[in-house]
Design an enzyme around this catalytic site. Structure first.
Site, mmCIF file in Angstrom:
data_model
loop_
_atom_site.group_PDB
_atom_site.id
_atom_site.type_symbol
_atom_site.label_atom_id
_atom_site.label_comp_id
_atom_site.label_asym_id
_atom_site.label_seq_id
_atom_site.Cartn_x
_atom_site.Cartn_y
_atom_site.Cartn_z
ATOM 1 N N GLU A 1 7.352 -20.563 46.965
ATOM 2 C CA GLU A 1 6.906 -21.724 46.180
ATOM 3 C C GLU A 1 7.476 -22.946 46.849
ATOM 4 O O GLU A 1 8.699 -23.107 46.913
ATOM 5 C CB GLU A 1 7.410 -21.619 44.731
ATOM 6 C CG GLU A 1 6.675 -20.597 43.888
ATOM 7 C CD GLU A 1 5.186 -20.863 43.783
ATOM 8 O OE1 GLU A 1 4.750 -22.028 43.919
ATOM 9 O OE2 GLU A 1 4.440 -19.891 43.583
ATOM 10 N N CYS B 1 8.634 -30.475 41.762
ATOM 11 C CA CYS B 1 7.517 -30.086 42.630
ATOM 12 C C CYS B 1 6.184 -30.444 41.981
ATOM 13 O O CYS B 1 5.159 -30.530 42.656
ATOM 14 C CB CYS B 1 7.583 -28.597 42.922
ATOM 15 S SG CYS B 1 7.675 -27.613 41.430
HETATM 16 P P1 NAP Z 1 15.295 -26.763 50.605
HETATM 17 O O1 NAP Z 1 16.141 -27.684 51.380
HETATM 18 O O2 NAP Z 1 14.169 -26.105 51.298
HETATM 19 O O3 NAP Z 1 16.309 -25.659 50.019
HETATM 20 C C1 NAP Z 1 15.875 -24.653 49.132
HETATM 21 C C2 NAP Z 1 16.730 -23.413 49.314
HETATM 22 O O4 NAP Z 1 16.425 -22.846 50.597
HETATM 23 C C3 NAP Z 1 18.227 -23.699 49.324
HETATM 24 O O5 NAP Z 1 18.913 -22.628 48.748
HETATM 25 C C4 NAP Z 1 18.541 -23.792 50.822
HETATM 26 O O6 NAP Z 1 19.888 -23.519 51.111
HETATM 27 C C5 NAP Z 1 17.622 -22.713 51.362
HETATM 28 N N1 NAP Z 1 17.254 -22.860 52.771
HETATM 29 C C6 NAP Z 1 17.306 -23.941 53.565
HETATM 30 N N2 NAP Z 1 16.862 -23.637 54.803
HETATM 31 C C7 NAP Z 1 16.524 -22.333 54.787
HETATM 32 C C8 NAP Z 1 15.988 -21.421 55.762
HETATM 33 N N3 NAP Z 1 15.736 -21.783 57.023
HETATM 34 N N4 NAP Z 1 15.758 -20.134 55.379
HETATM 35 C C9 NAP Z 1 16.002 -19.737 54.113
HETATM 36 N N5 NAP Z 1 16.507 -20.556 53.149
HETATM 37 C C10 NAP Z 1 16.753 -21.830 53.483
HETATM 38 O O7 NAP Z 1 14.707 -27.475 49.288
HETATM 39 P P2 NAP Z 1 15.462 -28.394 48.218
HETATM 40 O O8 NAP Z 1 15.703 -29.740 48.797
HETATM 41 O O9 NAP Z 1 16.617 -27.643 47.649
HETATM 42 O O10 NAP Z 1 14.354 -28.489 47.066
HETATM 43 C C11 NAP Z 1 13.306 -29.404 47.108
HETATM 44 C C12 NAP Z 1 12.020 -28.749 47.544
HETATM 45 O O11 NAP Z 1 11.748 -27.642 46.684
HETATM 46 C C13 NAP Z 1 10.821 -29.664 47.392
HETATM 47 O O12 NAP Z 1 9.983 -29.523 48.513
HETATM 48 C C14 NAP Z 1 10.128 -29.164 46.138
HETATM 49 O O13 NAP Z 1 8.750 -29.435 46.055
HETATM 50 C C15 NAP Z 1 10.393 -27.705 46.233
HETATM 51 N N6 NAP Z 1 10.236 -27.067 44.917
HETATM 52 C C16 NAP Z 1 9.114 -26.325 44.716
HETATM 53 C C17 NAP Z 1 8.902 -25.732 43.478
HETATM 54 C C18 NAP Z 1 7.670 -24.895 43.244
HETATM 55 O O14 NAP Z 1 7.668 -24.128 42.292
HETATM 56 N N7 NAP Z 1 6.651 -25.007 44.064
HETATM 57 C C19 NAP Z 1 9.838 -25.907 42.456
HETATM 58 C C20 NAP Z 1 10.977 -26.688 42.712
HETATM 59 C C21 NAP Z 1 11.178 -27.259 43.957
HETATM 60 P P3 NAP Z 1 20.935 -24.725 51.378
HETATM 61 O O15 NAP Z 1 21.016 -25.498 50.106
HETATM 62 O O16 NAP Z 1 22.197 -24.046 51.708
HETATM 63 O O17 NAP Z 1 20.360 -25.526 52.505
#
Ligand code: NAP
Length: 497
Positions: A266, A300
């Site tokens: 997601e 999101c």
């Molecule tokens: P993010 O930077 O992508 O981080 C999300 C999670 O993924 C964190 O636990 C992060 O760990 C981990 N992560 C980072 N790089 C990774 C990799 N290469 N492989 C595996 N895991 C990895 O996102 P965010 O800033 O926390 O959240 C915002 C984003 O989430 C936005 O794009 C938003 O739209 C999306 N979102 C989507 C939904 C939906 O249901 N579609 C709901 C909520 C949020 P670290 O924190 O240790 O880097």
């Protein structure tokens, strides 16, 4: 689920004790320390250290995976009543201290306290919902075209499930993933966002205090790339459910291909709200304000493209501007704040860069768009409104994850829908209209996973499927009855008698 009682808010004494303890990882059923410690801060007040935690390493994660795979075999055969009892216990324990847990979320995610407490209640609802789902009958018994043959369709647990979650719903998203994973007999390895470890630790402590066998649930802090890659590349992890940015989701997909891991991704979005000439102006303004600015636009499902037809364009902008000027931006722990800070300095800087970009692209800034100072030096930003935008502007194509909205004028309904669909994302979108025909047509015309009619683009219910299209989602839907698709695997058995 037990009745919600009014608990006293636990004061900062409890938050201080959280900061004093360095939070450990739950590896192979034991709470363990590692060599590296990290801290997370309060975005409303960066001098406030919320917690410190030991970062998991490659070695720890492999030990976790091995143990999770071993204990999952027994857990998959566990009584469905035991699973129900455990999940209900987690729900009740969350509700017991909902105000305190809400404070932790407000402090580390910058979510206004009322919304943060609501998130705790919602999270408890997911555990309660899946407590009930765990005792629902699954599978099917089928006749065969062959003589004396029966067929059984069995839904088995998928195995070891990696759960990777973002900071913006630091309890609800883990809840809607961990609850079904356990309900359907899987082991869980939970990797929360490094920005919101404290509420993840609290959830892990609660889960560890139930009758769940040791090692079925693990918590591992650490860098997303390190933990994510280890989960993705292990052949002992059968499925990974991820919520976060498109970049991290795609990286995970690339890494998982070698082990053919089942994925549920997601990711980001770019959501639009259409306002037609016949719309009720109050409904339109309310939906646009909530969709664009609630949670600082850091959902999101937030809408940042507001597409308005000519007959209501000027009236809408005036009413919207008037309403947005009443919004209170402030410390997430202050009950009067409607909008908290950006999650970190990086996000605040990105917001300001998007304001500069929007102006360069030719949109007109009519309100907000500045960093706001207060006495705690939080990462505050005044909600911004651009008008006279075009769909091809970067501010109308990229997910800004910010309290920035841009109004685009559309010729008519057809033009508005074309602008709404003009994106590489497809999570949510809405329309404000009293025209039943257009509302019904919109349900079919919008290339998105969640359609909102006379409602904001954000704010979905717990018990129905959730997910999107295009770059927003990959794999099965989340939440509800639909969750069993991801957390189980189907086996078809033929029996000759
Ligand atoms: P993010 O930077 O992508 O981080 C999300 C999670 O993924 C964190 O636990 C992060 O760990 C981990 N992560 C980072 N790089 C990774 C990799 N290469 N492989 C595996 N895991 C990895 O996102 P965010 O800033 O926390 O959240 C915002 C984003 O989430 C936005 O794009 C938003 O739209 C999306 N979102 C989507 C939904 C939906 O249901 N579609 C709901 C909520 C949020 P670290 O924190 O240790 O880097």
């Amino acid at each position: 689920m037990k009745k919600i009682e009014q608990n006293e808010i636990l004061k900062s004494r409890d938050n201080e004790s959280l900061a004093k303890e360095t939070m450990k990882n739950l590896i192979a059923g034991e709470w363990v320390e590692t060599d590296e410690v990290s801290k997370n801060i309060n975005p409303s007040n960066p001098s406030d250290i919320v917690s410190s935690f030991y970062k998991g390493t490659f070695n720890h994660i492999f030990e976790t995976i091995d143990y999770a795979a071993k204990v999952q075999k027994e857990w998959s055969k566990s009584s469905i009543y035991l699973r129900q009892e455990i999940l209900e216990d987690i729900a009740n324990k969350l509700l017991d201290k909902k105000e305190y847990y809400g404070e932790v979320i407000a402090r580390e995610a910058g979510k206004p306290i009322k919304e943060a407490i609501d998130e705790v209640v919602k999270s408890a609802e997911f555990f309660s919902y899946f407590a009930a789902e765990s005792i629902r009958s699954r599978g099917a018994f089928m006749d065969s075209p062959r003589d004396s043959v029966d067929i059984e369709v069995i839904n088995e647990p998928v195995g070891v499930v990696g759960v990777i979650t973002p900071w913006n719903y630091p309890l609800a998203i883990p809840a809607w993933k961990i609850a079904p994973a356990l309900a359907f007999g899987n082991s869980v390895i939970f990797k929360p966002s490094s920005q919101t470890p404290a509420i993840a630790y609290i959830l892990a402590k609660i889960i560890d205090s139930t009758k769940l066998p040791k090692g079925v649930f693990s918590l591992t802090f650490g860098k997303g790339g390190v933990i994510g890659n280890a989960l993705a590349e292990s052949k002992k992890v059968q499925a990974i459910t991820f919520t976060g940015s498109v970049g991290a989701g795609k990286e995970l997909a690339k890494r998982s291909i070698g082990s053919m891991t089942k994925l549920q991704l997601e990711m980001g979005s770019k959501n639009s709200l259409i306002i037609l000439d016949d719309a009720d102006i109050n409904v339109a303004v309310e939906a646009a304000i909530k969709g664009a600015y609630n949670a600082n636009g850091q959902k999101c499902t937030s809408c940042s493209k507001i597409i308005v037809t000519p007959g209501i364009y000027d009236e809408f902008i005036e009413a919207f501007k008037a309403k947005m000027q009443t919004l209170v931006v402030g410390n997430a722990m202050d009950k009067s704040s409607q909008i908290g800070p950006c999650i970190d300095k990086g996000q605040l800087d990105a917001n300001l860069a998007y304001i500069k970009l929007g102006l360069e692209e030719g949109a007109k800034l009519v309100c907000g768009g500045e960093a706001i100072k207060n006495d705690t030096d939080g990462y505050y930003f005044s909600p911004a409104l651009f008008v006279d935008g075009r769909s091809d502007m970067r501010i109308n194509q990229e997910e800004m994850f910010a309290a920035i909205a841009c109004v685009i004028k559309a010729k008519d309904y057809e033009d508005a829908v074309e602008i709404l669909n003009d994106t590489e994302f497809g999570l949510s979108g809405g329309i404000i209209t009293n025209d039943l025909n257009k509302a019904m047509k919109f349900k079919h015309d919008a290339e998105i996973g969640n359609v909102m009619i006379n409602l904001p683009t954000a704010g979905m219910d717990n018990h129905v499927p959730f997910g999107g299209r295009k770059n927003s989602s990959f794999g099965s839907r989340e939440k509800s009855y639909a969750a069993s698709d991801f957390y189980t695997t189907t086996k078809t058995a033929y029996i000759k008698y």
